[in-house]
Design an enzyme around this catalytic site. Structure first.
Site, PDB file in Angstrom:
ATOM      1  N   ARG A   1      62.422 -30.323 185.357  1.00  0.00           N
ATOM      2  CA  ARG A   1      63.002 -30.472 183.876  1.00  0.00           C
ATOM      3  C   ARG A   1      64.526 -30.916 183.850  1.00  0.00           C
ATOM      4  NH1 ARG A   1      64.442 -26.443 179.699  1.00  0.00           N
ATOM      5  NH2 ARG A   1      64.659 -27.787 177.829  1.00  0.00           N
TER       6      ARG A   1
ATOM      7  N   HIS B   1      70.200 -31.617 175.104  1.00  0.00           N
ATOM      8  CA  HIS B   1      70.637 -30.467 175.533  1.00  0.00           C
ATOM      9  C   HIS B   1      71.863 -30.383 175.129  1.00  0.00           C
ATOM     10  CE1 HIS B   1      69.554 -27.174 178.528  1.00  0.00           C
ATOM     11  NE2 HIS B   1      70.509 -26.558 178.367  1.00  0.00           N
TER      12      HIS B   1
ATOM     13  N   GLU C   1      66.713 -25.530 172.737  1.00  0.00           N
ATOM     14  CA  GLU C   1      67.262 -24.441 171.990  1.00  0.00           C
ATOM     15  C   GLU C   1      68.164 -24.951 170.720  1.00  0.00           C
ATOM     16  OE1 GLU C   1      69.389 -22.128 174.854  1.00  0.00           O
ATOM     17  OE2 GLU C   1      67.735 -21.518 175.956  1.00  0.00           O
TER      18      GLU C   1
ATOM     19  N   ASN D   1      62.187 -20.557 176.073  1.00  0.00           N
ATOM     20  CA  ASN D   1      63.241 -20.182 176.846  1.00  0.00           C
ATOM     21  C   ASN D   1      63.357 -18.576 176.779  1.00  0.00           C
ATOM     22  OD1 ASN D   1      63.151 -22.773 177.519  1.00  0.00           O
ATOM     23  ND2 ASN D   1      65.199 -23.071 176.644  1.00  0.00           N
TER      24      ASN D   1
ATOM     25  N   TYR E   1      65.712 -14.911 178.265  1.00  0.00           N
ATOM     26  CA  TYR E   1      66.435 -14.306 179.349  1.00  0.00           C
ATOM     27  C   TYR E   1      66.488 -12.793 178.838  1.00  0.00           C
ATOM     28  CZ  TYR E   1      68.043 -18.910 180.357  1.00  0.00           C
ATOM     29  OH  TYR E   1      68.066 -20.149 180.840  1.00  0.00           O
TER      30      TYR E   1
ATOM     31  N   GLU F   1      62.580 -22.125 180.601  1.00  0.00           N
ATOM     32  CA  GLU F   1      63.767 -21.478 180.955  1.00  0.00           C
ATOM     33  C   GLU F   1      63.606 -20.049 181.089  1.00  0.00           C
ATOM     34  OE1 GLU F   1      67.630 -22.182 179.566  1.00  0.00           O
ATOM     35  OE2 GLU F   1      67.344 -24.284 179.047  1.00  0.00           O
TER      36      GLU F   1
END
Length: 471
Positions: free
Chosen positions: A78, A122, A167, A296, A298, A372
């Site tokens: 990606r 992005h 995002e 995504n 984290y 992600e």
């Protein structure tokens, strides 16, 4: 699925990057500055004054990097297209030299049996569009749709998975609210206007891609939807959780998935704006049928109401003086307990499970991708030049186990993209944070796969989780 560590047949094992973080070559072949060029060259904006001027020189080393991907057994890569490399002013015809780089890259991927997954945006808005007002201006959404059509027509014969935005929360709220990301503005009204126009841009671009791409192509968006948890069961803390959830999640998945903003979002932000920038038909435009949803993840967020004490903002989004949460300045953020990465983010795979199950309910029948997921650690070569990163292996094992558990419980997760393939320019943190599975010596540009890269390669080859221990 015969065992608890095996993934479904056809599960896609990938890795991800973004253009400004790896390409370099910022003044070559007609490319002009993006907001990140301007931001990173402004004193005090990035750690050490670092910029993406060279980054990891992927523009010149892409063949070497694709060979690394092949050696790691990746099924998909990606990457993002640099808007100012393709359409330098954000308007008008494309620069073919810019498009030719992405043609060469995708051809190299395909020749190695790696599926390209292309992200159109992005965060690298052409500076000329920011000078004209940027994402808070409606025209930027129409310019983005034009750009999407250009790239779609150029690469539609090579790429089957298209992601409109990565995002958008960061673009809107860190770029125009807290100012810790480019373009560095600190205006809560502009942040909400930007969020709306990003929703509109996604819808317009999706429409344009449908006319430019072959029928087999799939269109998606990647959201960094937050897992927001209340500090306690107190109703005030639960209300703080709800308010942040609307600003983190509902502001994008409402229009994109359901064709409407959450009604309480308007109430929560009424003292900031009346939302008069939303026009008739905008939400129908934003609500385009999708072929997949990228998520995504984290770390989770932990919040409470703090009406009688100074508000803390340990939200993991930088230490700027301004809040990225319009209308929710009184919400306090706390560090979740447990192990943390070099970013200060708690390691909590249960958040990824919860996120996947939430969107299984929010968008039933829509395939999901983890576009992600990864961690920054203080990686250093040993005396023999090898890079051992057992913490990252443990992180990946835990989070991929959460993906596997979600699949068992009914989530239609089709693939996982490790962030990131390479150590790179980590936005306002410069080169101080290393997320890569491949170590990069920034002085020589030498690439060295870390032990986590070898671990991930085994997972990709076997379609199953290896043991958590390093080998």
């Amino acid at each position: 699925m015969p065992g608890p560590t095996t993934f479904p047949h056809g599960f896609l094992w990938g890795a991800a990057t973004s253009a400004y973080q790896i390409e370099g070559a910022v003044r070559e072949d007609g490319r002009t500055p993006s907001v990140w060029d301007t931001f990173s060259h402004t004193p005090g904006r990035t750690a050490g004054g670092d910029t993406g001027d060279i980054a990891v020189d992927h523009y010149h080393r892409y063949r070497e990097d694709v060979a690394l991907m092949r050696d790691l057994g990746l099924g998909s890569y990606r990457f993002s297209v640099s808007w100012p490399r393709v359409q330098p002013t954000g308007r008008g015809p494309a620069v073919q030299r810019g498009l030719d780089f992405y043609r060469r890259l995708t051809d190299e991927l395909l020749s190695r049996g790696i599926q390209p997954a292309l992200t159109l945006y992005h965060w690298d808005l052409p500076q000329e569009l920011e000078d004209a007002g940027g994402w808070p201006e409606r025209d930027t959404a129409h310019r983005f749709a034009e750009y999407a059509g250009i790239v779609g027509e150029a690469l539609g014969d090579r790429v089957d998975l298209w992601i409109t935005l990565n995002e958008p929360w960061c673009s809107a709220f860190l770029g125009y609210g807290s100012g810790v990301h480019a373009p560095g503005r600190t205006d809560p009204v502009a942040a909400l206007r930007a969020a709306h126009h990003l929703n509109l841009a996604h819808g317009l671009a999706t429409q344009r891609l449908r006319t430019a791409l072959p029928a087999r192509a799939r269109v998606a968006v990647s959201l960094n939807s937050s897992v927001v948890r209340a500090l306690s069961a107190d109703p005030a803390d639960e209300d703080a959780r709800r308010r942040i959830d609307r600003l983190a999640n509902g502001v994008f998945h409402g229009p994109m998935l359901h064709g409407a903003y959450p009604a309480d979002l308007f109430t929560d932000t009424a003292r900031v704006t009346d939302w008069s920038f939303v026009r008739d038909g905008d939400l129908a435009t934003a609500h385009q049928p999708l072929d997949a949803l990228g998520l995504n993840y984290y770390t989770p967020s932990l919040v409470s109401s703090a009406p009688d004490s100074p508000t803390t903002r340990a939200d993991g989004h930088g230490a700027g003086a301004h809040s990225p949460w319009p209308g929710a300045d009184d919400v306090a953020f706390f560090q979740s307990p447990g192990e943390r990465t070099e970013m200060g983010w708690s390691v909590d795979p249960t958040g990824l499970y919860d996120l996947l199950m939430r969107y299984t309910r929010e968008a039933p029948g829509l395939p999901l991708y983890v576009t992600e997921n990864g961690a920054a650690y203080d990686d250093k070569p040993d005396a023999d030049g090898r890079v051992h990163d057992p913490q990252r292996i443990a992180y990946l094992h835990g989070h991929l186990s959460a993906v596997r558990r979600a699949i068992t419980d009914g989530a239609d997760v089709r693939g996982y993209y490790l962030w990131s393939l390479l150590d790179n320019f980590e936005w306002a943190y410069g080169y101080a944070k290393r997320f890569g599975a491949v170590y990069v010596d920034y002085a020589t540009q030498e690439r060295t796969p870390k032990s986590s890269a070898r671990w991930y390669a085994r997972a990709a080859r076997t379609n199953a989780l290896p043991a958590r221990t390093e080998r």
